[in-house]
Each structure stands twice: as structure tokens, then as C-alpha cells.
Design an enzyme around this catalytic site. Structure first.
Site, short mmCIF file in Angstrom:
data_model
loop_
_atom_site.label_atom_id
_atom_site.label_comp_id
_atom_site.label_asym_id
_atom_site.label_seq_id
_atom_site.Cartn_x
_atom_site.Cartn_y
_atom_site.Cartn_z
CB SER A 89 -25.85 -53.10 86.06
OG SER A 89 -25.68 -53.25 84.83
CB THR A 206 -24.46 -47.65 84.04
OG1 THR A 206 -24.25 -47.80 86.18
CG2 THR A 206 -24.14 -46.70 84.04
CB THR A 224 -27.29 -47.30 86.71
OG1 THR A 224 -26.32 -49.14 87.17
CG2 THR A 224 -27.67 -45.64 87.54
NE ARG A 234 -22.77 -43.85 94.88
CZ ARG A 234 -22.87 -44.81 93.30
NH1 ARG A 234 -24.07 -45.42 93.23
NH2 ARG A 234 -21.63 -44.38 92.85
CB THR A 257 -20.63 -46.99 82.86
OG1 THR A 257 -19.53 -47.56 81.84
CG2 THR A 257 -21.29 -46.94 81.49
N GLY A 258 -19.34 -47.05 85.81
CA GLY A 258 -18.31 -47.40 86.10
C GLY A 258 -18.35 -46.46 88.13
N1 ASP Z 1 -21.87 -44.92 87.60
C1 ASP Z 1 -23.18 -46.04 88.32
C2 ASP Z 1 -22.71 -45.05 89.44
O1 ASP Z 1 -22.08 -44.90 90.23
C3 ASP Z 1 -22.15 -47.55 88.37
C4 ASP Z 1 -21.81 -48.26 87.19
O2 ASP Z 1 -21.99 -48.18 86.08
O3 ASP Z 1 -21.41 -49.81 87.06
O4 ASP Z 1 -23.37 -45.72 90.15
#
Ligand code: ASP
Length: 357
Positions: A89, A206, A224, A234, A257-258
């Protein structure tokens, strides 16, 4: 009025419309048992549990606990996971976009100057946070994207490499071939792949690395490979200052994160730092952004994604909260001080449904 009740009424007041949802009752318990993680400085914190935490934070801690530089500490720590192909990730080995190309996002922010740097959709460079640091230190800009970011990295002598590992390619191919039966990509005749993990989560990585040095100066990095199988170009929250990371030398730092889109539209990390400035502990501030995101999405019943926030203030107090979690499998963060490594289990608003396990 008991302490818990006054906390409750405070939350409801602060929550506005969302106060009607029953889930607001979950966080007050946390306020009651309140984190006792009043820590010390120097401190380094990362948005992973013990296993990764130890690997990632050790080089940073070695610098912070000695005479090393704060920015070097967060950078060297973040580089550990960027360079490790086992992590899918972040950096090298990250999951690619929908065309099978790995595009990385990263940013850095440095409290003493309030300066920052960021790269977005950067290809072929294993350590995007180091490029982001150079954007901060060696240009008059803050953000470089795509081809421009790559050319800048080349100018600074970064080596190019194919970031797509075999493991990531196989996972991507499986996703691609199973997308639709109306296109021209077929899965293997026997349906078997070398890689058989089902229903991969698209946002599950991330890393945020935050640190406060002996002088109380604060810095942070977020890095990330972003959302797996994303549309090329994106950009998520991670390289956006104020979203995936924010640092204020008078207050502290926060990272996310997320699901990035939610973090962008709430200026998540900025929100956390500003709430700490207003008097909240890092823990309360992390919880308040989770609640805010759930509220603007119409409440917990509507929310099918998660975000996790970590924060540290100038005194070395830490916090970690998530939108979703599961008892016994709480999302985690960890930090290092002179007392060694400690793990923080995130508090969370919504119990993850069984089928998500
Ligand atoms: N926050 C990250 C993104 O949207 C992805 C992640 O943290 O899993 O690119």
C-alpha cells in the site's frame, strides 16, 4: 453533573444534527477511560501496529534520541515501508492503478518553518516522500504532479525502477480479468489464480509518520500508493496538506489513512490539529473528525468505509481513532519514546460487520 454526563452533553452539543444517532454514545466511554498515554518528547508515532511500527520507527527513533535531525527521522522511517515490497500500500510493491501502473502520493510538513512539499501520481520512484522533501527544500513550490514530479526526481538523481512487483501484478490481473464478462479479458479456464485472496480491501494502507523532537519541534510524513485500481491520475488525501497530513509547530501533528475522498472534503488532518489547538487532547481530536465524517455522510447506517486518524501534540500525548473497527481487531498505531515502543488501539464509532472480516 458527573464528568461522563458533562462529556456527553458536550459531545451532543458539538455534534449538532448528528447527535440523534445512537452511535454518539460510543465515544464518551472513551472520554471516561481517557487515554493515559501522556507521553514524553522526543516521540515518533506511526499509523501501524507493533510489527511494522518497530521496523519503521527504529531508524527515526535512533536519530531523534541522539543528535539526529527531525526531518531525517521522519523521512528515514517512512522510507522503510516505501522500500519494502512486502507492503502493498506504500511505495515499491504498492497496488497499481486500473492500468497496472503504480502511482505514488506523498507529502512532508515541517513545523519550524511551516513549510511543506508534496508529490502526486509519481511513477517509477521508490521513495516519493524523499522527493516531496526536496520539493519543500529545493523549490519555491509545494506540489508537483505526475510527469513533472518524475522529471524533478530525475534532476535530483533518483534512480528509476519498475514499482510493480509480481505479487501486485497478479492481484491487479485478477481484479482486471474478473471485472466484467462483457469485456475481452478472461480469467483462467479453471478460475484458479496463483494469488487467491478474496475481496481485497481497496483502501488498506498508507503510512503516517509523525514526530516531536527534544526541542518540541514537530514534523510529519504521509506516503501511499493510494486506492488500489484507481483511475490513472486519481489523487487521494495522502499528499494533500491539511488532508492526509498537517503539522503546526505550536500545536502538534495529525495524519490520516483510509478513504481519502472523505478526508479531503473535511480537511481531516487540519481539523484534528485545529481541534487540538482549541484544547482537545489528540485522542478527542481524532475522535471528533471521525464523528464529523460519519455525520456528513448521513450517520453510521450509511457509512460503508473507514478512515483512521493519528495525532500527537507538542507534549508528546498521542491519539488514534477510526470510523470502523472490531473488538479484538481494533485498528492500531504505535509510538516510540525513551520508554520503548507502545501500541495504541484505535477507538472507533462503528462495529465492522462480520462479513468484512
Ligand atoms: N488514504 C489513501 C488514499 O485515499 C488510501 C489508504 O489510506 O488506504 O489514497
Amino acid at each position: 453533573m458527573s464528568k461522563s454526563l458533562s462529556r456527553r452533553s458536550f459531545l451532543k452539543k458539538a455534534a449538532g444534527v448528528g447527535a440523534a444517532f445512537p452511535f454518539v454514545e460510543r465515544f464518551p466511554e472513551v472520554f471516561i477511560r481517557k487515554r493515559t498515554s501522556v507521553s514524553s518528547i522526543p516521540i515518533i508515532l506511526c499509523s501501524r501496529g507493533e510489527e511494522w511500527g518497530k521496523k519503521v520507527m527504529t531508524p527515526g527513533w535512533d536519530l531523534l534520541s541522539g543528535t539526529g535531525d527531525l526531518l531525517d527521522a521522519v523521512e528515514k522511517s517512512a522510507n522503510v515501508v516505501e522500500l519494502d515490497p512486502e507492503d502493498m500500500s506504500v511505495g515499491y510493491g504498492g497496488r497499481p492503478n486500473e492500468e497496472g501502473v503504480v502511482q505514488l502520493d506523498a507529502c512532508v510538513m515541517y513545523g519550524p518553518t511551516h513549510n511543506c512539499g508534496s508529490v502526486m501520481a509519481l511513477e517509477n520512484i521508490k521513495t516519493p516522500c524523499s522527493v516531496a522533501r526536496l520539493v519543500m527544500e529545493r523549490t519555491d513550490h509545494i506540489q508537483l504532479v505526475g510527469e513533472g514530479a518524475l522529471r524533478f526526481a530525475r534532476a535530483h538523481g533518483f534512480t528509476e525502477a519498475n514499482l510493480l512487483t509480481e505479487e501486485a501484478r497478479l492481484r491487479w490481473l485478477k481484479w482486471k480479468e474478473n471485472l466484467s464478462d462483457k469485456d475481452d479479458w478472461f480469467p483462467p479456464a479453471d478460475g484458479k489464480y496463483e494469488h487467491e485472496e478474496e475481496d481485497e480491501e481497496r483502501t488498506n494502507g498508507t503510512i503516517n509518520v509523525l514526530a516531536v523532537d527534544k526541542n518540541g519541534d514537530v514534523a510529519g510524513i504521509t506516503t501511499t500508493s493510494g486506492l488500489a485500481w484507481k483511475i490513472p491520475g486519481r489523487v487521494g488525501d495522502s499528499p494533500i496538506i491539511g488532508a492526509g497530513l498537517y503539522v503546526d509547530n505550536e500545536v502538534g501533528a495529525a495524519g490520516a489513512t483510509g478513504r481519502g475522498e472523505e478526508v479531503i472534503r473535511t480537511c481531516g488532518s487540519f481539523y484534528v490539529v485545529e481541534r487540538m489547538r482549541g484544547g482537545m487532547s489528540p485522542q478527542e481530536a481524532c475522535e471528533s473528525i471521525c464523528k464529523r465524517i460519519v455525520d456528513i455522510n448521513g450517520g453510521p447506517v450509511k457509512v460503508k468505509f473507514t478512515d483512521k486518524f493519528v495525532a500527537v501534540n507538542k507534549n508528546g500525548e498521542v491519539g488514534c481513532a477510526a470510523i470502523m473497527g472490531k473488538k479484538g481487531k481494533e485498528p492500531k498505531a504505535s509510538f516510540m519514546t525513551e520508554d520503548g515502543i507502545k501500541v495504541i488501539k484505535a477507538t472507533y464509532l462503528i462495529e465492522k460487520p462480520e462479513e468484512d472480516d
